[in-house]
Scaffold this motif. Structure first.
Motif, PDB file in Angstrom:
ATOM      1  N   PRO A  55       0.812  -1.229   0.000  1.00 34.75           N
ATOM      2  CA  PRO A  55       0.000   0.000   0.000  1.00 34.75           C
ATOM      3  C   PRO A  55       0.840   1.271   0.000  1.00 34.75           C
ATOM      4  CG  PRO A  55      -0.891  -1.586   1.560  1.00 34.75           C
ATOM      5  CD  PRO A  55       0.435  -2.119   1.121  1.00 34.75           C
ATOM      6  N   GLU A  56       1.918   1.272   0.775  1.00 32.24           N
ATOM      7  CA  GLU A  56       2.772   2.456   0.836  1.00 32.24           C
ATOM      8  C   GLU A  56       3.422   2.731  -0.515  1.00 32.24           C
ATOM      9  OE1 GLU A  56       3.860   1.641   5.544  1.00 32.24           O
ATOM     10  OE2 GLU A  56       5.331   1.206   3.981  1.00 32.24           O
ATOM     11  N   ALA A  57       3.912   1.673  -1.153  1.00 27.34           N
ATOM     12  CA  ALA A  57       4.595   1.838  -2.440  1.00 27.34           C
ATOM     13  C   ALA A  57       3.637   2.344  -3.515  1.00 27.34           C
ATOM     14  CB  ALA A  57       5.216   0.510  -2.872  1.00 27.34           C
ATOM     15  N   ILE A  58       2.431   1.802  -3.545  1.00 24.17           N
ATOM     16  CA  ILE A  58       1.463   2.252  -4.551  1.00 24.17           C
ATOM     17  C   ILE A  58       1.062   3.702  -4.283  1.00 24.17           C
ATOM     18  CG2 ILE A  58      -0.881   1.909  -5.446  1.00 24.17           C
ATOM     19  CD1 ILE A  58      -0.465  -1.077  -5.182  1.00 24.17           C
ATOM     20  N   TRP A  59       0.982   4.075  -3.007  1.00 23.58           N
ATOM     21  CA  TRP A  59       0.655   5.475  -2.704  1.00 23.58           C
ATOM     22  C   TRP A  59       1.757   6.413  -3.188  1.00 23.58           C
ATOM     23  CZ3 TRP A  59      -3.412   8.099  -2.278  1.00 23.58           C
ATOM     24  CH2 TRP A  59      -3.366   9.424  -1.819  1.00 23.58           C
ATOM     25  N   ILE A  60       3.000   6.002  -3.025  1.00 19.27           N
ATOM     26  CA  ILE A  60       4.119   6.803  -3.535  1.00 19.27           C
ATOM     27  C   ILE A  60       4.011   6.958  -5.053  1.00 19.27           C
ATOM     28  CG2 ILE A  60       6.622   6.820  -3.893  1.00 19.27           C
ATOM     29  CD1 ILE A  60       5.931   7.589  -1.104  1.00 19.27           C
ATOM     30  N   MET A  61       3.603   5.894  -5.738  1.00 17.70           N
ATOM     31  CA  MET A  61       3.426   5.956  -7.189  1.00 17.70           C
ATOM     32  C   MET A  61       2.319   6.940  -7.565  1.00 17.70           C
ATOM     33  SD  MET A  61       3.749   1.856  -7.923  1.00 17.70           S
ATOM     34  CE  MET A  61       3.563   1.905  -9.696  1.00 17.70           C
ATOM     35  N   ILE A  62       1.251   6.955  -6.776  1.00 14.39           N
ATOM     36  CA  ILE A  62       0.158   7.899  -7.028  1.00 14.39           C
ATOM     37  C   ILE A  62       0.639   9.335  -6.831  1.00 14.39           C
ATOM     38  CG2 ILE A  62      -2.071   8.723  -6.139  1.00 14.39           C
ATOM     39  CD1 ILE A  62      -2.776   5.780  -5.577  1.00 14.39           C
ATOM     40  N   LEU A  63       1.391   9.566  -5.756  1.00 11.25           N
ATOM     41  CA  LEU A  63       1.926  10.906  -5.505  1.00 11.25           C
ATOM     42  C   LEU A  63       2.818  11.372  -6.657  1.00 11.25           C
ATOM     43  CD1 LEU A  63       2.900  10.760  -1.709  1.00 11.25           C
ATOM     44  CD2 LEU A  63       0.940  11.934  -2.734  1.00 11.25           C
ATOM     45  N   LYS A  64       3.661  10.475  -7.134  1.00 15.10           N
ATOM     46  CA  LYS A  64       4.558  10.835  -8.234  1.00 15.10           C
ATOM     47  C   LYS A  64       3.760  11.173  -9.491  1.00 15.10           C
ATOM     48  CE  LYS A  64       8.639   9.352 -10.820  1.00 15.10           C
ATOM     49  NZ  LYS A  64       8.119   9.827 -12.117  1.00 15.10           N
ATOM     50  N   GLU A  65       2.722  10.391  -9.753  1.00 16.75           N
ATOM     51  CA  GLU A  65       1.894  10.631 -10.935  1.00 16.75           C
ATOM     52  C   GLU A  65       1.226  12.002 -10.857  1.00 16.75           C
ATOM     53  OE1 GLU A  65      -1.813   8.179 -12.628  1.00 16.75           O
ATOM     54  OE2 GLU A  65       0.043   7.026 -12.520  1.00 16.75           O
ATOM     55  N   LEU A  66       0.712  12.336  -9.692  1.00 11.29           N
ATOM     56  CA  LEU A  66       0.066  13.639  -9.513  1.00 11.29           C
ATOM     57  C   LEU A  66       1.089  14.774  -9.581  1.00 11.29           C
ATOM     58  CD1 LEU A  66      -2.472  12.778  -6.667  1.00 11.29           C
ATOM     59  CD2 LEU A  66      -3.004  13.278  -9.059  1.00 11.29           C
ATOM     60  N   SER A  67       2.251  14.540  -8.995  1.00  7.38           N
ATOM     61  CA  SER A  67       3.310  15.548  -9.039  1.00  7.38           C
ATOM     62  C   SER A  67       3.759  15.811 -10.473  1.00  7.38           C
ATOM     63  CB  SER A  67       4.506  15.087  -8.195  1.00  7.38           C
ATOM     64  OG  SER A  67       5.580  15.992  -8.287  1.00  7.38           O
ATOM     65  N   ASP A  68       3.859  14.741 -11.257  1.00 12.15           N
ATOM     66  CA  ASP A  68       4.324  14.868 -12.646  1.00 12.15           C
ATOM     67  C   ASP A  68       3.366  15.681 -13.517  1.00 12.15           C
ATOM     68  OD1 ASP A  68       6.580  13.433 -12.069  1.00 12.15           O
ATOM     69  OD2 ASP A  68       5.878  11.545 -12.944  1.00 12.15           O
ATOM     70  N   ILE A  69       2.077  15.724 -13.137  1.00  7.69           N
ATOM     71  CA  ILE A  69       1.131  16.514 -13.935  1.00  7.69           C
ATOM     72  C   ILE A  69       0.885  17.891 -13.322  1.00  7.69           C
ATOM     73  CG2 ILE A  69      -0.014  14.487 -14.906  1.00  7.69           C
ATOM     74  CD1 ILE A  69      -2.309  14.917 -12.962  1.00  7.69           C
ATOM     75  N   GLY A  70       1.702  18.228 -12.310  1.00  4.54           N
ATOM     76  CA  GLY A  70       1.689  19.600 -11.824  1.00  4.54           C
ATOM     77  C   GLY A  70       0.946  19.873 -10.531  1.00  4.54           C
ATOM     78  N   SER A  72       0.608  20.601  -6.819  1.00  3.83           N
ATOM     79  CA  SER A  72       1.600  21.229  -5.951  1.00  3.83           C
ATOM     80  C   SER A  72       1.936  20.367  -4.737  1.00  3.83           C
ATOM     81  CB  SER A  72       1.093  22.589  -5.466  1.00  3.83           C
ATOM     82  OG  SER A  72       0.020  22.418  -4.548  1.00  3.83           O
ATOM     83  N   THR A  73       3.090  20.644  -4.169  1.00  7.62           N
ATOM     84  CA  THR A  73       3.533  19.940  -2.966  1.00  7.62           C
ATOM     85  C   THR A  73       2.541  20.111  -1.826  1.00  7.62           C
ATOM     86  OG1 THR A  73       5.863  20.180  -3.572  1.00  7.62           O
ATOM     87  CG2 THR A  73       5.384  19.804  -1.248  1.00  7.62           C
TER      88      THR A  73
END
Length: 286
Positions: A55-70, A72-73
């Motif tokens: 679950p933690e790893a998939i959440w990190i992937m979701i965060l990266k995906e959202l970050s990549d499309i702009g 904000s932190t």
């Protein structure tokens, strides 16, 4: 599904072994997210090398995906807090356990219910479970056990609202709770789950208890015998054969095959070694 299934499933889901580099994340990115509290509480504990469970790893992937499309932190920080911390504070895990205890349906045996009652009264154990059980992790469990149904997170970046959706009767009702006046981002879960399983499959000496003996046989041939071409087919031809070659990322292809094709209980594997390091694997289901 009996009590033992849930025990094994839980153990595999929450085992910490995935590193940020396995997900293609740079250490600088992870450090930045830590400093700005974008990563939830599971990265605030003392973990060796920042190892994560599924679950933690998939959440990190979701965060990266959202970050990549702009996104904000600051918005990512709020989203993570809402997904992980709010259910913990509201004791969502307690509600889930009570549902199983009070259920009239045979979801858990009477012995299992007594065990759950003991768990519920143990505050130390519950503090851990409150960090692990929430709507997001429930979505992942549903995705694993109901592969044929689409599972995804819907997020509104302007209002910072989110919900987790499964294609069932409450889908439209949940969507209706979000504001349609603003754009929505849909994040599918299955592909990310497939990525995590592909990491698992490629760890040679790891015993994957969530795979059947037959699936482990296929894994051994495809990944560790290093054939040039493998064709995996069902005997009745109801599913198009999957051909995996040297050009494929084999663990990704195999993870996708396992997730999308339910192998019937009692099936047998016919192994046909061919010339030039090729194999044909036929699943006998009759």
């Amino acid at each position: 599904m009996n009590d033992q299934f849930y025990i094994k499933f839980g153990e595999s889901l929450y085992e910490k072994y995935i590193l940020p580099k396995d997900l293609g994340l740079k250490s600088r990115q992870v450090s930045y997210w830590r400093e700005n509290k974008v990563i939830p509480y599971f990265f605030e504990t003392h973990q060796k090398h920042g190892r994560m469970n599924i679950p933690e790893a998939i959440w990190i992937m979701i965060l990266k995906e959202l970050s990549d499309i702009g996104i904000s932190t600051e918005k990512l920080k709020i989203l993570s807090y809402n997904v992980w911390n709010v259910p913990k504070e509201n004791k969502y895990a307690d509600q889930v356990i009570l549902k199983y205890i009070d259920s009239k349906k045979p979801l858990v045996s009477e012995t299992g219910k007594e065990s759950l009652k003991e768990t519920l009264s143990n505050e130390i154990v519950m503090n851990t479970l409150r960090e692990e059980i929430n709507e997001y992790t429930d979505l992942l469990k549903s995705c694993i056990t109901n592969i044929s149904q689409p599972h995804f997170m819907v997020y509104s970046p302007l209002t910072n609202e989110h919900t987790f959706l499964v294609n069932n009767d409450v889908l439209l009702k949940k969507l209706g709770s979000l504001t349609f006046d603003y754009p929505l981002i849909s994040i599918p879960i299955l592909g990310k789950l497939s990525k995590i399983i592909s990491i698992d499959l490629n760890i040679k000496h790891k015993n994957l208890e969530y795979l059947s003996d037959l699936e482990n046989q296929i894994r051994e041939i495809v990944l560790f015998k290093k054939p040039r071409i493998v064709e995996i087919a069902f005997d009745d031809g109801h599913i198009k054969p999957r051909i995996i070659t040297e050009k494929h990322v084999k663990q990704d292809e195999l993870a996708d095959f396992f997730l999308k094709n339910k192998i019937p209980k009692g099936a047998k594997l016919l192994i046909d070694p061919r010339s030039q390091d090729n194999y044909k694997l036929t699943l006998i289901t009759k």
